[in-house]
Design a protein around this motif. Structure first.
Motif, PDB file in Angstrom:
ATOM      1  N   HIS A 133       0.828  -1.203   0.000  1.00  0.00           N
ATOM      2  CA  HIS A 133       0.000   0.000   0.000  1.00  0.00           C
ATOM      3  C   HIS A 133       0.867   1.260   0.000  1.00  0.00           C
ATOM      4  O   HIS A 133       2.101   1.193   0.080  1.00  0.00           O
ATOM      5  CB  HIS A 133      -0.912  -0.002   1.232  1.00  0.00           C
ATOM      6  CG  HIS A 133      -2.049  -0.955   1.131  1.00  0.00           C
ATOM      7  ND1 HIS A 133      -3.043  -1.037   2.073  1.00  0.00           N
ATOM      8  CD2 HIS A 133      -2.367  -1.880   0.185  1.00  0.00           C
ATOM      9  CE1 HIS A 133      -3.923  -1.962   1.726  1.00  0.00           C
ATOM     10  NE2 HIS A 133      -3.524  -2.492   0.593  1.00  0.00           N
ATOM     11  N   GLU A 134       0.194   2.396  -0.043  1.00  0.00           N
ATOM     12  CA  GLU A 134       0.833   3.714   0.056  1.00  0.00           C
ATOM     13  C   GLU A 134       0.786   4.134   1.529  1.00  0.00           C
ATOM     14  O   GLU A 134       0.120   5.096   1.906  1.00  0.00           O
ATOM     15  CB  GLU A 134       0.081   4.697  -0.843  1.00  0.00           C
ATOM     16  CG  GLU A 134       0.143   4.297  -2.319  1.00  0.00           C
ATOM     17  CD  GLU A 134      -1.169   4.470  -3.068  1.00  0.00           C
ATOM     18  OE1 GLU A 134      -2.008   5.268  -2.618  1.00  0.00           O
ATOM     19  OE2 GLU A 134      -1.359   3.789  -4.095  1.00  0.00           O
ATOM     20  N   ALA A 167      -4.665   3.730  -0.183  1.00  0.00           N
ATOM     21  CA  ALA A 167      -4.197   5.115  -0.153  1.00  0.00           C
ATOM     22  C   ALA A 167      -3.688   5.515   1.225  1.00  0.00           C
ATOM     23  O   ALA A 167      -4.070   4.948   2.256  1.00  0.00           O
ATOM     24  CB  ALA A 167      -5.317   6.051  -0.590  1.00  0.00           C
ATOM     25  N   SER A 168      -2.852   6.538   1.259  1.00  0.00           N
ATOM     26  CA  SER A 168      -2.271   7.006   2.511  1.00  0.00           C
ATOM     27  C   SER A 168      -3.333   7.405   3.518  1.00  0.00           C
ATOM     28  O   SER A 168      -3.209   7.147   4.724  1.00  0.00           O
ATOM     29  CB  SER A 168      -1.337   8.188   2.246  1.00  0.00           C
ATOM     30  OG  SER A 168      -0.309   7.834   1.349  1.00  0.00           O
ATOM     31  N   TYR A 169      -4.404   8.045   3.059  1.00  0.00           N
ATOM     32  CA  TYR A 169      -5.422   8.540   3.986  1.00  0.00           C
ATOM     33  C   TYR A 169      -6.283   7.433   4.581  1.00  0.00           C
ATOM     34  O   TYR A 169      -7.111   7.693   5.450  1.00  0.00           O
ATOM     35  CB  TYR A 169      -6.298   9.604   3.313  1.00  0.00           C
ATOM     36  CG  TYR A 169      -6.610   9.350   1.855  1.00  0.00           C
ATOM     37  CD1 TYR A 169      -7.608   8.472   1.462  1.00  0.00           C
ATOM     38  CD2 TYR A 169      -5.875   9.997   0.856  1.00  0.00           C
ATOM     39  CE1 TYR A 169      -7.872   8.242   0.121  1.00  0.00           C
ATOM     40  CE2 TYR A 169      -6.136   9.776  -0.487  1.00  0.00           C
ATOM     41  CZ  TYR A 169      -7.133   8.897  -0.849  1.00  0.00           C
ATOM     42  OH  TYR A 169      -7.398   8.668  -2.178  1.00  0.00           O
ATOM     43  N   ALA A 170      -6.082   6.188   4.164  1.00  0.00           N
ATOM     44  CA  ALA A 170      -6.735   5.044   4.815  1.00  0.00           C
ATOM     45  C   ALA A 170      -5.844   4.439   5.890  1.00  0.00           C
ATOM     46  O   ALA A 170      -6.161   3.385   6.435  1.00  0.00           O
ATOM     47  CB  ALA A 170      -7.112   3.985   3.783  1.00  0.00           C
ATOM     48  N   HIS A 171      -4.737   5.119   6.191  1.00  0.00           N
ATOM     49  CA  HIS A 171      -3.767   4.638   7.167  1.00  0.00           C
ATOM     50  C   HIS A 171      -3.476   5.733   8.190  1.00  0.00           C
ATOM     51  O   HIS A 171      -3.854   6.891   8.007  1.00  0.00           O
ATOM     52  CB  HIS A 171      -2.470   4.221   6.459  1.00  0.00           C
ATOM     53  CG  HIS A 171      -2.673   3.139   5.450  1.00  0.00           C
ATOM     54  ND1 HIS A 171      -3.164   3.381   4.183  1.00  0.00           N
ATOM     55  CD2 HIS A 171      -2.471   1.803   5.523  1.00  0.00           C
ATOM     56  CE1 HIS A 171      -3.255   2.239   3.521  1.00  0.00           C
ATOM     57  NE2 HIS A 171      -2.839   1.271   4.309  1.00  0.00           N
ATOM     58  N   THR A 179      -2.749  14.109  -1.709  1.00  0.00           N
ATOM     59  CA  THR A 179      -2.228  13.163  -2.695  1.00  0.00           C
ATOM     60  C   THR A 179      -1.523  12.028  -1.971  1.00  0.00           C
ATOM     61  O   THR A 179      -0.660  12.266  -1.125  1.00  0.00           O
ATOM     62  CB  THR A 179      -1.234  13.856  -3.645  1.00  0.00           C
ATOM     63  OG1 THR A 179      -1.890  14.971  -4.274  1.00  0.00           O
ATOM     64  CG2 THR A 179      -0.739  12.899  -4.713  1.00  0.00           C
ATOM     65  N   SER A 180      -1.865  10.805  -2.331  1.00  0.00           N
ATOM     66  CA  SER A 180      -1.295   9.651  -1.657  1.00  0.00           C
ATOM     67  C   SER A 180       0.194   9.506  -1.953  1.00  0.00           C
ATOM     68  O   SER A 180       0.723  10.054  -2.927  1.00  0.00           O
ATOM     69  CB  SER A 180      -2.055   8.396  -2.100  1.00  0.00           C
ATOM     70  OG  SER A 180      -1.904   7.362  -1.160  1.00  0.00           O
ATOM     71  N   LYS A 213      11.259  10.919   0.853  1.00  0.00           N
ATOM     72  CA  LYS A 213      10.861  10.978  -0.560  1.00  0.00           C
ATOM     73  C   LYS A 213       9.711  10.035  -0.896  1.00  0.00           C
ATOM     74  O   LYS A 213       9.457   9.793  -2.077  1.00  0.00           O
ATOM     75  CB  LYS A 213      12.063  10.657  -1.447  1.00  0.00           C
ATOM     76  CG  LYS A 213      13.222  11.647  -1.308  1.00  0.00           C
ATOM     77  CD  LYS A 213      12.809  13.064  -1.695  1.00  0.00           C
ATOM     78  CE  LYS A 213      13.978  14.031  -1.603  1.00  0.00           C
ATOM     79  NZ  LYS A 213      13.580  15.412  -1.990  1.00  0.00           N
ATOM     80  N   VAL A 214       9.008   9.529   0.108  1.00  0.00           N
ATOM     81  CA  VAL A 214       7.862   8.667  -0.224  1.00  0.00           C
ATOM     82  C   VAL A 214       6.695   9.495  -0.765  1.00  0.00           C
ATOM     83  O   VAL A 214       5.775   8.950  -1.378  1.00  0.00           O
ATOM     84  CB  VAL A 214       7.402   7.811   0.979  1.00  0.00           C
ATOM     85  CG1 VAL A 214       8.504   6.890   1.437  1.00  0.00           C
ATOM     86  CG2 VAL A 214       6.894   8.673   2.127  1.00  0.00           C
ATOM     87  N   CYS A 215       6.736  10.801  -0.533  1.00  0.00           N
ATOM     88  CA  CYS A 215       5.782  11.733  -1.147  1.00  0.00           C
ATOM     89  C   CYS A 215       6.542  12.589  -2.169  1.00  0.00           C
ATOM     90  O   CYS A 215       7.690  12.982  -1.925  1.00  0.00           O
ATOM     91  CB  CYS A 215       5.137  12.629  -0.099  1.00  0.00           C
ATOM     92  SG  CYS A 215       4.183  11.765   1.163  1.00  0.00           S
ATOM     93  N   GLU A 216       5.889  12.887  -3.265  1.00  0.00           N
ATOM     94  CA  GLU A 216       6.542  13.664  -4.323  1.00  0.00           C
ATOM     95  C   GLU A 216       6.956  15.056  -3.853  1.00  0.00           C
ATOM     96  O   GLU A 216       7.949  15.615  -4.313  1.00  0.00           O
ATOM     97  CB  GLU A 216       5.599  13.791  -5.529  1.00  0.00           C
ATOM     98  CG  GLU A 216       5.249  12.476  -6.218  1.00  0.00           C
ATOM     99  CD  GLU A 216       6.365  11.958  -7.086  1.00  0.00           C
ATOM    100  OE1 GLU A 216       7.407  12.628  -7.188  1.00  0.00           O
ATOM    101  OE2 GLU A 216       6.204  10.867  -7.663  1.00  0.00           O
TER     102      GLU A 216
END
Length: 395
Positions: A133-134, A167-171, A179-180, A213-216
């Protein structure tokens, strides 16, 4: 046919030893009740007793003593699997409860105090298969025989929900600019997160993860978790991007917040609440506030901690222009989530996670001025206090 060559379950066989190490890696991540902390495309929380390899076979042939902690396997019918694969009897054996730092990129801080086992799991997983997952820097917590926070369960038959659950927002992590993160199996080079600090001492346990750097959009994306006897201190620092959304997917009844909240409808972005409900609450959170979930008692439970109500409380430090939301996303494992939003600030998210039966230990928290990334003072119900000073890379 020498067993050390042909028998895959003979520990003299190198392949059997690899299998045992794999199972020990699996059990090292479990909660105190030996259910698997969920991450990736898991269909929710899973007990070790669900799989013959981690239960009957693991216990009989590979020395997985954790299996003996399952009362059901010790005292009830073990069915056809036990008849075919199992030992004559499964006996409870002492198993060390200790923190682990796994080479796969997962830290489980484990602590036992006054009969209560605490757990804080921090995700810095290395790239893997398409089931990832993200979800990097996701935090899972457990105390008083309860899972307190969890990520959203994946439903394979529902494509929209499956995309949401990745997605990130589910964690329990931070989403930047709505943005995930980059998906786990696509992380390469400097995008791969790392465990920068791991300390396991009698006074406290500490893990710090860097995922810059896991997020742009980010230059800094780091989380420090410090577990004490009473609670977990959580510091999440982000630099880069314009909007930072810190999510906590609590478990239990609708949380009670200590600040005024206004009810609204049609939450945006709608992607945050896929297969949930669009109504939400919002409030200004410039001062320190609390959110408390009640987890009702289960009188018939075999685990003593579940026979009483447990209150799961998150205390979040106040920051200028900080906003708190209570969302109603997909309801498994919990139907009510806390989201804290930062805009136009590089102040870290600072929180204390605590579970209690009667009254909390932490009664207040504030950020103190100074040159450190975060200097946190936590006040206690007995009049005491704890001071934590955080410098990235030094704990």
């Amino acid at each position: 046919f020498p067993p050390e060559i042909y028998d895959e379950l003979d520990l003299r066989n190198p392949r059997a030893r690899v299998m045992r190490r794999t199972l020990k890696w699996f059990t090292a991540q479990t909660f105190p009740d030996f259910t698997m902390a969920p991450f990736g495309d898991m269909g929710g929380r899973v007990s070790l007793q669900a799989y013959p390899l981690t239960a009957e076979i693991g216990y009989r042939y590979l020395g997985i003593d954790e299996v003996g902690s399952h009362q059901r396997l010790r005292e009830r019918s073990r069915g056809m699997t036990g008849l075919i694969y199992g030992a004559d009897a499964i006996v409870e054996k002492p198993v060390p409860y200790q923190s682990v730092h796994l080479s796969s990129g997962y830290v489980a801080l484990k602590r036992e105090t006054y009969g209560n086992r605490l757990y804080a799991g921090l995700n810095a997983l290395q790239p893997g298969s398409g089931h990832q997952h993200e979800d990097r820097l996701n935090l899972l917590t457990y105390s008083r025989d309860r899972m307190l926070s969890g990520e959203k369960r994946t439903q394979y038959y529902d494509q929209d929900q499956r995309l949401y659950s990745r997605a990130s927002y589910a964690h329990n992590t931070v989403t930047v600019d709505e943005t995930s993160q980059v998906r786990g199996n696509q992380l390469q080079g400097e995008r791969v997160p790392r465990i920068d600090n791991f300390v396991d001492l009698p006074a406290a346990q500490v893990a710090e993860v860097h995922g810059d750097k896991v997020c742009e959009q980010t230059e800094i994306y780091r989380r420090l978790v410090c577990q004490f006897d009473e609670y977990v201190l959580d510091v999440f620092r982000i630099e880069g991007g314009k909007v930072h959304d810190w999510c906590y997917h609590g478990i239990g009844q609708a949380p009670v917040l200590s600040i005024p909240m206004q009810s609204k409808t049609a939450f945006e972005p709608a992607l945050y609440v896929v297969r949930g409900k669009s109504d939400y609450q919002v409030g200004r959170a410039e001062n320190t506030f609390t959110a408390t979930w009640r987890i009702p008692a289960e009188p018939g439970s075999s685990r003593p901690g579940r026979r009483r109500d447990v209150f799961s409380r998150v205390t979040v430090a106040g920051v200028p222009d900080q906003t708190a939301f209570v969302l109603r996303p997909f309801p498994d494992p919990g139907a009510h989530s806390l989201m804290v939003r930062h805009q136009k600030t590089t102040a870290p998210f600072v929180a204390v996670h605590e579970a209690y039966n009667d009254r909390p230990t932490a009664t207040g928290m504030r950020l103190l001025p100074g040159s450190a990334i975060a200097t946190v003072e936590i006040t206690h119900a007995d009049g005491g206090r704890r001071l934590a000073i955080y410098e990235s890379g030094s704990g």
